[in-house]
Design a protein around this motif. Structure first.
Motif, PDB file in Angstrom:
ATOM      1  N   SER A 115     131.571  20.304  62.708  1.00 11.50           N
ATOM      2  CA  SER A 115     131.019  21.667  62.800  1.00 11.50           C
ATOM      3  C   SER A 115     131.277  22.267  64.174  1.00 11.50           C
ATOM      4  O   SER A 115     131.667  23.434  64.293  1.00 11.50           O
ATOM      5  N   LYS A 116     131.074  21.467  65.225  1.00 13.70           N
ATOM      6  CA  LYS A 116     131.299  21.989  66.572  1.00 13.70           C
ATOM      7  C   LYS A 116     132.789  22.247  66.819  1.00 13.70           C
ATOM      8  O   LYS A 116     133.162  23.256  67.440  1.00 13.70           O
ATOM      9  N   THR A 117     133.655  21.378  66.317  1.00 11.07           N
ATOM     10  CA  THR A 117     135.098  21.568  66.496  1.00 11.07           C
ATOM     11  C   THR A 117     135.563  22.851  65.837  1.00 11.07           C
ATOM     12  O   THR A 117     136.367  23.616  66.395  1.00 11.07           O
ATOM     13  N   ARG A 118     135.067  23.128  64.640  1.00 10.80           N
ATOM     14  CA  ARG A 118     135.472  24.342  63.936  1.00 10.80           C
ATOM     15  C   ARG A 118     134.966  25.594  64.650  1.00 10.80           C
ATOM     16  O   ARG A 118     135.665  26.609  64.737  1.00 10.80           O
ATOM     17  N   GLN A 119     133.743  25.535  65.156  1.00 13.21           N
ATOM     18  CA  GLN A 119     133.226  26.677  65.912  1.00 13.21           C
ATOM     19  C   GLN A 119     134.087  26.943  67.150  1.00 13.21           C
ATOM     20  O   GLN A 119     134.445  28.085  67.439  1.00 13.21           O
ATOM     21  N   MET A 120     134.429  25.874  67.863  1.00 14.13           N
ATOM     22  CA  MET A 120     135.208  26.035  69.085  1.00 14.13           C
ATOM     23  C   MET A 120     136.635  26.481  68.779  1.00 14.13           C
ATOM     24  O   MET A 120     137.262  27.186  69.578  1.00 14.13           O
ATOM     25  N   GLN A 158     145.839  21.798  63.487  1.00 16.04           N
ATOM     26  CA  GLN A 158     146.138  20.368  63.525  1.00 16.04           C
ATOM     27  C   GLN A 158     145.093  19.615  64.333  1.00 16.04           C
ATOM     28  O   GLN A 158     144.631  18.535  63.935  1.00 16.04           O
ATOM     29  N   THR A 159     144.692  20.175  65.457  1.00 12.18           N
ATOM     30  CA  THR A 159     143.667  19.543  66.291  1.00 12.18           C
ATOM     31  C   THR A 159     142.345  19.429  65.547  1.00 12.18           C
ATOM     32  O   THR A 159     141.690  18.374  65.560  1.00 12.18           O
ATOM     33  N   VAL A 160     141.956  20.510  64.863  1.00 11.88           N
ATOM     34  CA  VAL A 160     140.705  20.500  64.096  1.00 11.88           C
ATOM     35  C   VAL A 160     140.772  19.459  62.983  1.00 11.88           C
ATOM     36  O   VAL A 160     139.828  18.690  62.757  1.00 11.88           O
ATOM     37  N   ARG A 161     141.912  19.414  62.287  1.00 10.17           N
ATOM     38  CA  ARG A 161     142.060  18.463  61.167  1.00 10.17           C
ATOM     39  C   ARG A 161     141.974  17.024  61.661  1.00 10.17           C
ATOM     40  O   ARG A 161     141.284  16.188  61.062  1.00 10.17           O
ATOM     41  N   ILE A 162     142.657  16.719  62.738  1.00 12.62           N
ATOM     42  CA  ILE A 162     142.694  15.338  63.239  1.00 12.62           C
ATOM     43  C   ILE A 162     141.324  14.925  63.768  1.00 12.62           C
ATOM     44  O   ILE A 162     140.844  13.819  63.481  1.00 12.62           O
ATOM     45  N   ILE A 163     140.678  15.804  64.539  1.00 12.49           N
ATOM     46  CA  ILE A 163     139.355  15.458  65.069  1.00 12.49           C
ATOM     47  C   ILE A 163     138.357  15.285  63.935  1.00 12.49           C
ATOM     48  O   ILE A 163     137.522  14.363  63.943  1.00 12.49           O
ATOM     49  N   GLY A 164     138.456  16.151  62.911  1.00 11.88           N
ATOM     50  CA  GLY A 164     137.560  16.013  61.772  1.00 11.88           C
ATOM     51  C   GLY A 164     137.797  14.726  61.011  1.00 11.88           C
ATOM     52  O   GLY A 164     136.854  14.113  60.491  1.00 11.88           O
ATOM     53  N   GLY A 165     139.073  14.276  60.943  1.00 10.88           N
ATOM     54  CA  GLY A 165     139.392  13.079  60.168  1.00 10.88           C
ATOM     55  C   GLY A 165     139.090  11.777  60.874  1.00 10.88           C
ATOM     56  O   GLY A 165     138.616  10.813  60.253  1.00 10.88           O
ATOM     57  N   PHE A 328     146.431   5.720  64.078  1.00  9.24           N
ATOM     58  CA  PHE A 328     146.436   7.170  64.204  1.00  9.24           C
ATOM     59  C   PHE A 328     146.799   7.609  65.623  1.00  9.24           C
ATOM     60  O   PHE A 328     146.526   8.756  66.010  1.00  9.24           O
ATOM     61  N   ALA A 329     147.417   6.707  66.381  1.00  6.99           N
ATOM     62  CA  ALA A 329     147.739   7.030  67.775  1.00  6.99           C
ATOM     63  C   ALA A 329     148.610   8.273  67.875  1.00  6.99           C
ATOM     64  O   ALA A 329     148.415   9.134  68.738  1.00  6.99           O
ATOM     65  N   GLY A 330     149.591   8.345  66.972  1.00  9.93           N
ATOM     66  CA  GLY A 330     150.454   9.520  66.965  1.00  9.93           C
ATOM     67  C   GLY A 330     149.681  10.783  66.659  1.00  9.93           C
ATOM     68  O   GLY A 330     149.894  11.841  67.274  1.00  9.93           O
ATOM     69  N   GLU A 331     148.740  10.697  65.695  1.00 11.82           N
ATOM     70  CA  GLU A 331     147.938  11.849  65.340  1.00 11.82           C
ATOM     71  C   GLU A 331     147.026  12.257  66.497  1.00 11.82           C
ATOM     72  O   GLU A 331     146.842  13.443  66.767  1.00 11.82           O
ATOM     73  N   THR A 337     148.102  17.068  72.408  1.00 12.98           N
ATOM     74  CA  THR A 337     149.193  17.966  72.782  1.00 12.98           C
ATOM     75  C   THR A 337     148.977  19.351  72.196  1.00 12.98           C
ATOM     76  O   THR A 337     149.185  20.364  72.866  1.00 12.98           O
ATOM     77  N   GLY A 338     148.565  19.398  70.913  1.00 10.56           N
ATOM     78  CA  GLY A 338     148.305  20.693  70.291  1.00 10.56           C
ATOM     79  C   GLY A 338     147.211  21.459  71.012  1.00 10.56           C
ATOM     80  O   GLY A 338     147.313  22.679  71.224  1.00 10.56           O
TER      81      GLY A 338
END
Length: 609
Positions: A115-120, A158-165, A328-331, A337-338
């Motif tokens: 939730s916080k990642t999406r808001q930011m 991409q950042t939001v998706r990876i942090i959420g996952g 998931f190191a690459g992700e 980076t993103g």
């Protein structure tokens, strides 16, 4: 179509080097996120800390309890739980409770992070777009449309998706190290020696690999941004590509850009494999060392079987979390980076506010160009020593062959490019000494590539004049030839000002799009106007009407017209002929024809057709 030759991972080709705007360092990115309106507040931080502390404590207790199960089975007594069947039953119940607490903590922790990642992300995208609108236009053009779009969309999403996952797993893994070391120290302090030795041996190696992965991740993002630039450029240029039969060339260029993006991803794969290999080796040493120390301490009678087993389980449980993250190191690096690329875009305009913004001009200015030079990076000069004065309130036509430097001169005057030498004064203002947005407000450039904003025609025109009534909007359209009740109006604008235009609407004729853009100019009423072949898209049936509309739009302003047709030059107050980045002839149409020079020859050929 043959597969292009690709470079080895160690030799990145020039097409796949990092782009003009490097990602912000991770520390700078974190600091920028701390300035966003939706940044984590004290209450969120406390909730985050409490939830993950409880979760980690539950995990540590669970691991210890699994280890002490071996002691109970062998007849040992466990503090609080006792021994025997009753102790074993209580131990199973305690394990069940810790597992439930851990599951609940992970779920609530994920909700907090997502939730916080999406808001930011909303604030980050808004900040990045705001920076693009405020930054020097030349900087934005240097990045390229595809690059900007990639940073605003894919990099943030991409950042939001990876942090959420994997955000929860990453946080748990990071916190497991101190919690595990504390738990092991409570069993026996000598386990800490193992961590100290392994950290000394492996951290520098892992750090160098992570740095390499960050560099390769930026190259991947840059290659994908270049591919997007090529795609957008190809779509915009479809009419030209078809007319010049450049389909094969465009496909070859697109293939090269796409292949470079694929190869950049392939070049990063060995770095990820190396990281996993190094981590596997380091974890293997940690596990073996833990088993050896546990066995030695148990054999010496300094540890019970349950305590030794608990230490082994604590270290063993780290494996799944460590390798979950490593897989998931690459992700993770993509996300870092993103984020850095998006933050770099969001800070693109930093420093531009230091330049002053004088009051806007209230009348048509004199535009004076002195010794203007311009060259693209690593290229020859396109403009050399151009000096030209545009009298206030007059229209000057700029003519010459393709490649003469006409559009470049127009772009430099409008502030789309920075000159490499010389100066431009608009009225009493030196454009090098004021904010870029001042130039954009006072000098309007219109070209054949016109954008209509998605919405109704009324909303599009209100971009130029927010308070204008419908009568004023219709009057501006009428000045361009779009008269209510006329043939074009009935064909293209059946709902009048309520007709939807732009993305998602029915496509308008190119001449109508240009007429609407000229109406916006009339409504905006800028002191200076530059038209770079703004009527070139019109077919022969509409060319005359559109040229008349352009003449009306230029009336009363200081205007520079990059002429596509010489009848635009005839109507201008003055004609300037350019060739190879320099001015060759300058005067009125009649003066240059009478002179019998290159312009006269050009006009004679045009008039004969």
């Amino acid at each position: 179509m043959s597969t292009p030759t690709t470079a080895a991972p160690a030799t990145i080709t020039d097409d796949r080097v990092a782009d003009a705007l490097a990602p912000a360092p991770f520390g700078d990115s974190v600091r920028y996120l701390g300035t966003l309106p939706s940044r984590p507040r004290a209450r969120w931080v406390v909730a985050f800390a409490v939830i993950f502390t409880i979760t980690l404590i539950a995990m540590m207790f669970s691991a210890n309890l699994f280890g002490y199960a071996a002691g109970i089975v062998s007849g040992e007594s466990v503090p609080v739980l006792d021994s025997g069947t009753r102790g074993f039953a209580l131990l199973l119940a305690a394990i069940a409770v810790t597992q439930l607490v851990e599951a609940a903590g992970r779920a609530f922790g994920m909700w907090l992070i997502v939730s916080k990642t999406r808001q930011m992300s909303v604030d980050l995208r808004r900040g990045a777009l705001s920076a693009v609108l405020r930054a020097p236009i030349s900087d934005v053009l240097t990045l390229g449309t595809g690059n900007v779009i990639t940073r605003l969309t894919k990099d943030i999403d991409q950042t939001v998706r990876i942090i959420g996952g994997i955000g929860v797993r990453l946080v748990v893994t990071i916190l497991m190290f101190p919690f595990t070391m504390v738990s092991l120290a409570l069993i026996d302090w000598r386990y800490l020696i193992i961590f100290a030795i392994l950290a000394t041996l492996t951290v520098p190696i892992l750090r160098s690999t992570l740095i390499a992965m960050r560099e390769y991740s930026n190259i991947v993002s840059s290659a994908e941004a270049r591919r997007n630039n090529l795609l957008l450029d190809t779509i915009r240029g479809i009419p030209t590509l078809r007319a010049m039969r450049l389909d094969r060339w465009a496909l070859g260029r697109m293939q090269k850009g796409s292949w470079n993006a694929v190869q950049a991803n392939a070049d990063r794969a060995p770095v990820i494999t190396r990281l996993i290999g190094q981590a596997t080796f380091g974890y293997g040493l940690l596990l073996i060392a833990t088993f050896v120390v546990s066995a030695m301490l148990y054999d010496a009678g300094e540890l019970s079987l349950g305590a030794a087993a608990a230490a082994a389980v604590l270290v063993s449980r780290m494996e799944v979390h460590i390798f979950n993250v490593l897989m998931f190191a690459g992700e993770i690096q993509k996300a870092a980076t993103g984020l850095g690329r998006a933050v770099a875009l969001a800070t693109l305009a930093d420093g531009t506010a230091d330049l002053p913004e004088p009051d806007d001009l209230d009348s048509a200015p004199e535009i004076r160009i002195d010794g203007l030079d311009f060259a693209y990076p690593d290229g020859a000069n396109v403009l050399e020593g151009v000096s030209l004065t545009l009298a206030a309130g007059t229209t000057t036509a700029l003519v010459g062959a393709s490649g003469a430097g006409k559009s470049t001169l127009a772009a430099v005057i409008a502030g789309l490019q920075r000159p490499s030498g010389g100066r431009i004064r608009i009225g009493d203002v030196d454009t090098a000494e004021v904010a870029d947005v001042w130039t954009a407000r006072n000098v309007t450039l219109i070209s054949q590539e016109v954008h209509l904003f998605a919405g109704t025609l009324r909303e599009d025109l209100h971009m130029a004049a927010p308070d204008a009534g419908d009568d004023v909007l219709k009057a501006a359209l009428a000045e361009t030839g779009l008269v209510e009740g006329g043939l074009q109006w009935g064909r293209w604008l059946p709902l009048g000002l309520d007709t939807r235009v732009g993305a998602g609407a029915d496509e308008l004729g190119p001449e109508v799009v240009q007429q609407i853009s000229l109406a916006r100019i009339i409504l905006q009423d800028p002191p200076a106007l530059i038209m770079d072949e703004a009527t070139a898209e019109a077919g022969s049936d509409h060319a005359r009407a559109l040229e008349q509309a352009a003449i009306r739009a230029a009336s009363g302003r200081t205007s520079l017209v990059v002429a596509h047709r010489l009848d635009q030059a005839i109507a201008a107050d003055r004609v300037v002929l350019m060739a190879e980045g320099a001015i060759l002839e300058d005067g009125t149409h009649d003066e240059l024809v009478a002179k019998g020079g290159r312009y006269a020859q050009l006009y004679a050929r045009w008039a004969a057709n």
